[in-house]
Design a protein around this motif. Structure first.
Motif, PDB file in Angstrom:
ATOM      1  N   GLY A  68      59.789  23.764  32.426  1.00  0.00           N
ATOM      2  CA  GLY A  68      59.845  23.007  31.181  1.00  0.00           C
ATOM      3  C   GLY A  68      60.005  21.535  31.484  1.00  0.00           C
ATOM      4  N   GLY A  69      59.732  20.712  30.502  1.00  0.00           N
ATOM      5  CA  GLY A  69      59.834  19.272  30.705  1.00  0.00           C
ATOM      6  C   GLY A  69      60.312  18.561  29.456  1.00  0.00           C
ATOM      7  N   THR A  70      60.855  17.362  29.638  1.00  0.00           N
ATOM      8  CA  THR A  70      61.316  16.554  28.520  1.00  0.00           C
ATOM      9  C   THR A  70      61.363  15.097  28.961  1.00  0.00           C
ATOM     10  OG1 THR A  70      63.020  16.390  26.794  1.00  0.00           O
ATOM     11  CG2 THR A  70      63.788  16.695  29.064  1.00  0.00           C
ATOM     12  N   SER A  71      61.668  14.224  28.026  1.00  0.00           N
ATOM     13  CA  SER A  71      61.753  12.796  28.327  1.00  0.00           C
ATOM     14  C   SER A  71      62.920  12.187  27.573  1.00  0.00           C
ATOM     15  CB  SER A  71      60.449  12.076  27.945  1.00  0.00           C
ATOM     16  OG  SER A  71      60.199  12.194  26.551  1.00  0.00           O
ATOM     17  N   PHE A  72      63.361  11.039  28.067  1.00  0.00           N
ATOM     18  CA  PHE A  72      64.468  10.314  27.455  1.00  0.00           C
ATOM     19  C   PHE A  72      64.072   8.847  27.332  1.00  0.00           C
ATOM     20  CE2 PHE A  72      66.302  13.986  29.534  1.00  0.00           C
ATOM     21  CZ  PHE A  72      67.158  14.489  28.564  1.00  0.00           C
ATOM     22  N   ARG A  73      64.438   8.250  26.193  1.00  0.00           N
ATOM     23  CA  ARG A  73      64.077   6.859  25.929  1.00  0.00           C
ATOM     24  C   ARG A  73      65.249   6.143  25.260  1.00  0.00           C
ATOM     25  NH1 ARG A  73      59.170   4.277  25.590  1.00  0.00           N
ATOM     26  NH2 ARG A  73      58.057   6.278  25.653  1.00  0.00           N
ATOM     27  N   ALA A  74      65.476   4.922  25.704  1.00  0.00           N
ATOM     28  CA  ALA A  74      66.526   4.104  25.113  1.00  0.00           C
ATOM     29  C   ALA A  74      66.272   3.914  23.624  1.00  0.00           C
ATOM     30  CB  ALA A  74      66.587   2.747  25.815  1.00  0.00           C
ATOM     31  N   GLY A  75      67.334   4.062  22.847  1.00  0.00           N
ATOM     32  CA  GLY A  75      67.222   3.893  21.410  1.00  0.00           C
ATOM     33  C   GLY A  75      66.857   5.151  20.672  1.00  0.00           C
ATOM     34  N   GLU A  76      66.360   6.164  21.391  1.00  0.00           N
ATOM     35  CA  GLU A  76      66.018   7.443  20.772  1.00  0.00           C
ATOM     36  C   GLU A  76      67.056   8.510  21.120  1.00  0.00           C
ATOM     37  OE1 GLU A  76      62.034   8.527  21.682  1.00  0.00           O
ATOM     38  OE2 GLU A  76      61.162   6.728  20.760  1.00  0.00           O
ATOM     39  N   ASN A  77      67.176   8.838  22.401  1.00  0.00           N
ATOM     40  CA  ASN A  77      68.187   9.803  22.812  1.00  0.00           C
ATOM     41  C   ASN A  77      69.046   9.301  23.968  1.00  0.00           C
ATOM     42  OD1 ASN A  77      66.172   9.948  24.713  1.00  0.00           O
ATOM     43  ND2 ASN A  77      65.572  12.062  24.207  1.00  0.00           N
ATOM     44  N   LEU A  78      68.897   8.014  24.331  1.00  0.00           N
ATOM     45  CA  LEU A  78      69.743   7.376  25.337  1.00  0.00           C
ATOM     46  C   LEU A  78      70.363   6.108  24.767  1.00  0.00           C
ATOM     47  CD1 LEU A  78      67.673   7.502  28.671  1.00  0.00           C
ATOM     48  CD2 LEU A  78      69.583   8.978  28.032  1.00  0.00           C
ATOM     49  N   ASP A  79      71.582   5.839  25.170  1.00  0.00           N
ATOM     50  CA  ASP A  79      72.253   4.576  24.862  1.00  0.00           C
ATOM     51  C   ASP A  79      72.683   3.940  26.170  1.00  0.00           C
ATOM     52  OD1 ASP A  79      72.067   4.427  22.120  1.00  0.00           O
ATOM     53  OD2 ASP A  79      73.904   5.590  21.780  1.00  0.00           O
ATOM     54  N   GLY A  80      72.608   2.627  26.246  1.00  0.00           N
ATOM     55  CA  GLY A  80      73.041   1.914  27.431  1.00  0.00           C
ATOM     56  C   GLY A  80      72.524   0.505  27.436  1.00  0.00           C
ATOM     57  N   GLN A  81      72.523  -0.092  28.610  1.00  0.00           N
ATOM     58  CA  GLN A  81      72.063  -1.471  28.719  1.00  0.00           C
ATOM     59  C   GLN A  81      71.701  -1.814  30.158  1.00  0.00           C
ATOM     60  OE1 GLN A  81      75.248  -4.114  27.644  1.00  0.00           O
ATOM     61  NE2 GLN A  81      76.671  -3.261  29.141  1.00  0.00           N
ATOM     62  N   CYS A  82      70.913  -2.866  30.291  1.00  0.00           N
ATOM     63  CA  CYS A  82      70.587  -3.453  31.583  1.00  0.00           C
ATOM     64  C   CYS A  82      71.056  -4.903  31.558  1.00  0.00           C
ATOM     65  CB  CYS A  82      69.082  -3.424  31.849  1.00  0.00           C
ATOM     66  SG  CYS A  82      68.385  -1.765  32.059  1.00  0.00           S
ATOM     67  N   ALA A  83      71.732  -5.307  32.630  1.00  0.00           N
ATOM     68  CA  ALA A  83      72.212  -6.688  32.714  1.00  0.00           C
ATOM     69  C   ALA A  83      72.440  -7.047  34.171  1.00  0.00           C
ATOM     70  CB  ALA A  83      73.504  -6.859  31.919  1.00  0.00           C
ATOM     71  N   GLU A  84      71.978  -8.217  34.548  1.00  0.00           N
ATOM     72  CA  GLU A  84      72.195  -8.754  35.899  1.00  0.00           C
ATOM     73  C   GLU A  84      71.768  -7.754  36.966  1.00  0.00           C
ATOM     74  OE1 GLU A  84      76.258  -9.947  36.141  1.00  0.00           O
ATOM     75  OE2 GLU A  84      76.018 -11.587  34.696  1.00  0.00           O
ATOM     76  N   GLY A  85      70.607  -7.167  36.775  1.00  0.00           N
ATOM     77  CA  GLY A  85      70.052  -6.265  37.782  1.00  0.00           C
ATOM     78  C   GLY A  85      70.684  -4.893  37.837  1.00  0.00           C
TER      79      GLY A  85
END
Length: 214
Positions: A170-187
């Protein structure tokens, strides 16, 4: 291992076999339309530091996935009450490490999941594997974060002189704002499964089967 019958209480003391009329398995013969139930992903955590124990730009994915239901493994002899012996539920803790660069291909999954049987029965053996198919993270646009995963679960066991085997994927995907929360900052990027998104469900497909195949 469970023995699924028509509600008649049976017991095989050596293997602690029990009956479960409410487990959802049909009575023999197993119909070809018998559905596999969805797998559940209860936790996802990703980290993309600029430096780690795995080298520069090495990323980490931690994930928990479960097959929460019994799966028919092989028919039980009539003398034992009939019905089916079933593979029990299993959960895996999966961990992947990879580098985000053009030289490192996706897809490495060897020895990346540790499986546990919900009710050890001496019959059910489970092997989970995880593959990273695609990752997109743009540090210049932190909201553009996406990853695609595929999984396989192989069950095997031998009883009554018969070997049972099932391979599901089986397979699935995850995308920020849909089913993931977090952030990127300073690498550095960190994401987790979004509140209210757990468990994430994915539908498995039977790929290979030996005994009780419908």
């Amino acid at each position: 291992m469970k023995l699924i019958s028509l509600g008649v209480a049976l017991a095989a003391t050596s293997l602690r076999t029990t009956t479960a009329a409410s487990s959802g398995l049909p009575v023999p013969p197993l119909p070809p339309w018998y559905p596999l139930q969805a797998w559940e992903i209860s936790s996802v955590s990703t980290s993309h530091p600029s430096a780690s124990a795995y080298g520069p730009n090495a990323s980490t994915l931690l994930l928990t996935i479960t097959n929460p239901r019994y799966i028919a493994a092989l028919p039980a002899p009539h003398a034992s009450g009939g019905g089916y012996v079933a593979f029990t539920q299993s959960t895996a803790q999966c961990e992947l490490h990879w580098k985000v660069d053009e030289q490192t291909p996706y897809g490495h999954s060897a020895n990346s999941c540790v499986a546990a049987i919900a009710q050890p029965d001496g019959f059910t053996h489970a092997q989970w594997d995880i593959t990273l198919n695609e990752l997109h993270t743009d540090l210049a646009g932190p909201g553009d974060y996406y990853l695609s995963l595929s999984f396989s679960l192989a069950y095997n066991g031998t009883l009554y002189g018969t070997t049972a085997y099932k391979l599901m994927t089986g397979g699935t995907s995850f995308r920020a704002g849909e089913n993931l929360d977090g952030q990127c900052a300073e690498g550095h990027c960190e994401y987790q499964l979004r509140d209210g998104s757990a468990p994430a469900l994915l539908q498995p497909t039977l790929q290979e089967c030996k005994s009780a195949c419908g």
